[in-house]
Design an enzyme around this catalytic site. Sequence first.
Site, PDB file in Angstrom:
ATOM      1  N   CYS B  87       0.817  -1.213   0.000  1.00 18.85           N
ATOM      2  CA  CYS B  87       0.000   0.000   0.000  1.00 18.85           C
ATOM      3  C   CYS B  87       0.850   1.262   0.000  1.00 18.85           C
ATOM      4  O   CYS B  87       0.354   2.342  -0.290  1.00 18.85           O
ATOM      5  CB  CYS B  87      -0.942  -0.005   1.196  1.00 18.85           C
ATOM      6  SG  CYS B  87      -1.709  -1.609   1.435  1.00 18.85           S
ATOM      7  N   HIS B 343      -9.163   2.934  -2.003  1.00 19.18           N
ATOM      8  CA  HIS B 343      -7.772   2.529  -1.777  1.00 19.18           C
ATOM      9  C   HIS B 343      -7.229   1.752  -2.972  1.00 19.18           C
ATOM     10  O   HIS B 343      -7.103   0.532  -2.929  1.00 19.18           O
ATOM     11  CB  HIS B 343      -7.728   1.687  -0.492  1.00 19.18           C
ATOM     12  CG  HIS B 343      -6.363   1.216  -0.112  1.00 19.18           C
ATOM     13  ND1 HIS B 343      -5.203   1.881  -0.438  1.00 19.18           N
ATOM     14  CD2 HIS B 343      -5.957   0.120   0.598  1.00 19.18           C
ATOM     15  CE1 HIS B 343      -4.156   1.215   0.046  1.00 19.18           C
ATOM     16  NE2 HIS B 343      -4.591   0.147   0.661  1.00 19.18           N
TER      17      HIS B 343
END
Lengths: 139, 398
Positions: B87, B343
């Site tokens: 991420c 995301h």
Amino acid sequence: MTDVISFKEYFDALLEGKLLGLKCSDCGAYTCPPKAVCDSCGSRNVKRVELSGRGRITTFTTTYVAPVGYDKEVPYTVAMVELEEGPWIVGRIEIENADEIGQDLIGEEVVVEGKEYPTEMFYPDKKRRVVPVFKLVKA
Amino acid sequence: MEKRDVAVLGVGQTKFGHHPDKSLIDLFAEAFYEAFNESNIELKDIQAIYYGNFVGEMTDGSANLSGFISDEIGLKGIPARRYEAACASSSVAFREAYLAVAHGIYDCVAVGGSERLYNAGTAIGTRALATAVDGLHEMTAGLTFPGVFALAARLYAKKYEIPMEKLHEKMAHVSIKNHKYGAINPKAQFYNKFGDLKVEDVLNSKVICSPLTLFDCCPMTDGGSAAIIASADFAEDVIDNPVYVLGTGQSGAGGLFRQKEDMIKAIPRKISVEMAYKEAKVTPKDIDFVEIHDCFTIAEIIASEAMGFFEYGKGADAVEEGETWVGGSIPINPDGGLIGKGHPVGATGTSQVYAAVKQLRNEFKYNQVKDAEICITDTLGGDFGTLVNIILGIHRRK
Ligand SMILES: [Zn+2]
């Protein structure tokens, strides 16, 4: 002297009910699962040992949405256990009602065993997946 | 070696959500051209590309993307490379780009990322995300990302002696806040949706990994983001409103089983954030708002503590008491964060930079933090593994 334990050896032993790890000749700490150095001080002066396989649950979660390759196993409960010798390991608790027990499950004494599952496309061991399974001592 | 000051010239972000008709390259190109168009430079000024992508192999059957990207967006032949840090992929890319410019290797570079997890579907997406846990010892038990944060939530409740149900109610306020802000962000995945959640809505939504429910989790997202960065001297020559990079930090850790109960203290985050504060010559008190990695409700709480805004064990109370809302003592995620905005993993870091820069330029129409001068971003890759922090401000470093 540096002992090296491959993941195959580690999981083979687990299937026979033995939990392998490393003990540091410099600081005395245990490392499990094994790695290239002592997890505590970074020394390579580590010796192969068999751990007791006993410990306590520190946290857990029941998974209802699984990744591809694990979908046939849901729901399953993943737990972390702090071993008597200090290291933490990840595995599963085979228990129907983990969520009903809730936070009270934390601190419960367990012993670890190995259980074989089919591997999946991306898992590093292409023959099988050996999962550490935690059995509640009190049950 | 003395570093040069570095500034952001322009930023871009696609709409986050589902993009079945846009490739990884298309998404990056769209964000890149938005950033480029506000940078007042020519394409030939851009000397290198720093691109973040996590799992192009699994979602689109594509690796080796950076070369294709430079060619497809009109930057044929310049050095380009892909950064993968789960991420935190594009935050690592941003930091490497910053360091290269600061040390005089380049004067002007493009940064960004793209990802297509929504399009991959939940089962493949969940497996792709799980490639960021320890591939052997955590994956064998089927540990997923919601699972990681569920383990952390139970540990947090135990350690700080909060009943799990009570903690979950407090965590719900992170979801309520971030969905409220996501619902007014036109580029958010949940624009116009879930803007008025109640605690019960969060607690009663579908359980993903107990105790975490659907509304504790950020969604799977397709999207792209980009920024153009240059030396501050270069920036001041071409635009009127540079946003300066005041400091960055990065750290890392092994799997959860190596971090043990320190996972809820997020030690790598402490190391990274202190590196960034030191370089920027600021303290948490100087920060006007934060872009935090709220992949799950509990993640935002843990991060807000490790970054120095609240004492350990008090972050959960802070969100419930409104301290992290816009108007509170330290607003967190006024753009909706990962939970409200979405995301797209490899694009998330530079989308935090996008939100920070828009705020600092006073262009964040729908949820502007008043008189904001300094922002810190926080991106977490993996299970409390890779941590990157970036501090941005409207004045040069003192
Ligand atoms: Zn040692």
